[in-house]
Design an enzyme around this catalytic site. Sequence first.
Site, PDB file in Angstrom:
ATOM      1  CE  LYS A 158       4.105   2.965  13.752  1.00  0.00           C
ATOM      2  NZ  LYS A 158       4.520   2.692  12.210  1.00  0.00           N
ATOM      3  CE1 TYR A 166      -1.657   3.364   9.562  1.00  0.00           C
ATOM      4  CE2 TYR A 166       0.047   2.844   7.403  1.00  0.00           C
ATOM      5  CZ  TYR A 166      -1.297   2.570   8.626  1.00  0.00           C
ATOM      6  OH  TYR A 166      -2.389   1.726   8.645  1.00  0.00           O
ATOM      7  CG  HIS A 199      -1.845  -1.140   0.523  1.00  0.00           C
ATOM      8  ND1 HIS A 199      -3.241  -0.926   2.101  1.00  0.00           N
ATOM      9  CD2 HIS A 199      -2.389  -2.050   0.488  1.00  0.00           C
ATOM     10  CE1 HIS A 199      -3.820  -2.058   1.584  1.00  0.00           C
ATOM     11  NE2 HIS A 199      -3.500  -2.341   0.575  1.00  0.00           N
ATOM     12  CE1 TYR A 236      -5.114   3.214   8.937  1.00  0.00           C
ATOM     13  CE2 TYR A 236      -5.701   3.148  11.723  1.00  0.00           C
ATOM     14  CZ  TYR A 236      -4.544   3.217  10.064  1.00  0.00           C
ATOM     15  OH  TYR A 236      -4.262   2.200  10.425  1.00  0.00           O
ATOM     16  N   PRO A 296      -4.633   0.313  18.515  1.00  0.00           N
ATOM     17  CG  PRO A 296      -6.226  -1.502  18.373  1.00  0.00           C
ATOM     18  CD  PRO A 296      -5.274  -0.188  19.433  1.00  0.00           C
TER      19      PRO A 296
HETATM   20  C1  PHB Z   1      -5.234  -4.691  10.507  1.00  0.00           C
HETATM   21  O1  PHB Z   1      -6.000  -5.009   9.547  1.00  0.00           O
HETATM   22  O2  PHB Z   1      -6.354  -5.543  11.755  1.00  0.00           O
HETATM   23  C2  PHB Z   1      -4.992  -3.125  11.349  1.00  0.00           C
HETATM   24  C3  PHB Z   1      -4.300  -2.902  10.656  1.00  0.00           C
HETATM   25  C4  PHB Z   1      -4.084  -1.966  10.749  1.00  0.00           C
HETATM   26  C5  PHB Z   1      -4.852  -0.434  12.404  1.00  0.00           C
HETATM   27  C6  PHB Z   1      -5.636  -1.734  12.832  1.00  0.00           C
HETATM   28  C7  PHB Z   1      -5.342  -2.824  12.783  1.00  0.00           C
HETATM   29  O3  PHB Z   1      -4.494   0.013  12.379  1.00  0.00           O
END
Ligand code: PHB
Length: 389
Positions: free
Chosen positions: A296, A384, A72, A200, A292
């Site tokens: 990280k 990120y 990505h 997000y 989460p």
């Molecule tokens: C996930 O794919 O489970 C996932 C991805 C990004 C995050 C948290 C969880 O920030």
Amino acid sequence: MKTQVAIIGGGPSGLLLSQLLYTKGIDSIVLERKTKDYVLGRIRAGVLERGFVQLMREAGVSERMDAESFIHDGTQVSFGDTMFRIDFAKLAGHPVTVYGQTEVTRDLYHAREQANGKIEFNVEDVVIHDAKTSAPYLTYSVEGEARRIACDFVAGCDGFHGVSRQTIPKDLRREYEKVYPFGWLGVLSETPPVNHELIYSGSERGFALCSMRNEKLSRYYIQCPLDDNPEDWSDAAFWAELKRRIPKEAADKLVTGPCIEKSIAPLRSFVTEPMRWGNLFLCGDAAHIVPPTGAKGLNTAASDIHYLYNGLREFYEHGSKAGIDAYSEKALARVWKAERFSWWFSSLMHRFPDQTEFDLKMQIAEIEFLRTSETAQRAMAENYVGLPY
Ligand code: PHB
Ligand code: APR
């Protein structure tokens, strides 16, 4: 038994360390209190920083990851119906790799088995002895039979609830914690991802995240009260609430279906200092937890492993203790940056039960600044994709 590095915990941290040491002919034994299937049954995140990917390559465990993962170059951030893209490639010069932590752990187990790596499952009563001496040892039992491992070093990769952190005298530990007043209700569904990049989403109703595992397996999260029960959330209720929180253009193309996994995870920031006590070294969740939101957790565990692995190599290859003596300081320096980014992103994208109208206005203004400022986007992108080791 005798080994060079005794590793407590057969999660991704312990396995990655054991595999990396193996590539340099350094012997290790991994003690895991659960079964392999139990460890592989835990659903965890799936966004890998470039540093983690590089470590998997160095460990010789990247074939399936390279074949099956998504690369990505950016992610979407939204608030209400406003959605904008953070271009990782342009702003930070690196992509991220989307590949489930479960798959990472599966590949590491496979590699250890291929190499006849020593892993003991179902171990009980692990006790670390003489960590402050040059001859530490572990005692433990398997099916009631007492065992003992003599070693040079102990790597505590046994997660937050493990024995390793507790072995460091309480009065020598400084612990920092922030508990967030909400959780994440996460589902796994055999449906195509709503978008080719993660979304997000902040909204008046709370946070939501659209993620994926592969073309047919999607992962979605919504912010929920901590005392919610996954059983109280029907699939229909989950999809309806998710649609209310993501931009209309995404909600209109969202493919819903049966949720094959549904669980609630608390959000917490936690760090313990120091991460070394004598010849005991803490790695990963044994020393630090992040919410989460910034993905990280696994990546910061990996940077710990990078510093410890290189310190141990230096010791066994050149007899120098410089790397292991600097381990706690180096690892913590990067841990705190990951903690800050995870706290910042969590604070920005979630609704707090006690927040005021002014707080909400601050969040909206910060998201507007992020949407309109390349400088702000670059700061987010650099964090990120993963800060340098
Ligand atoms: C996930 O794919 O489970 C996932 C991805 C990004 C995050 C948290 C969880 O920030
Ligand atoms: N003896 C042996 N094994 C133990 C003990 C013990 N006393 N205590 C815990 N363990 C095992 C657990 O069963 C688990 O398999 O240690 C392992 C720790 O693994 P993780 O919790 O996955 O921690 P880590 O390997 O550091 O991985 C960090 O996991 O939780 C996610 O977000 C986190 O992504 C991050 C990653």
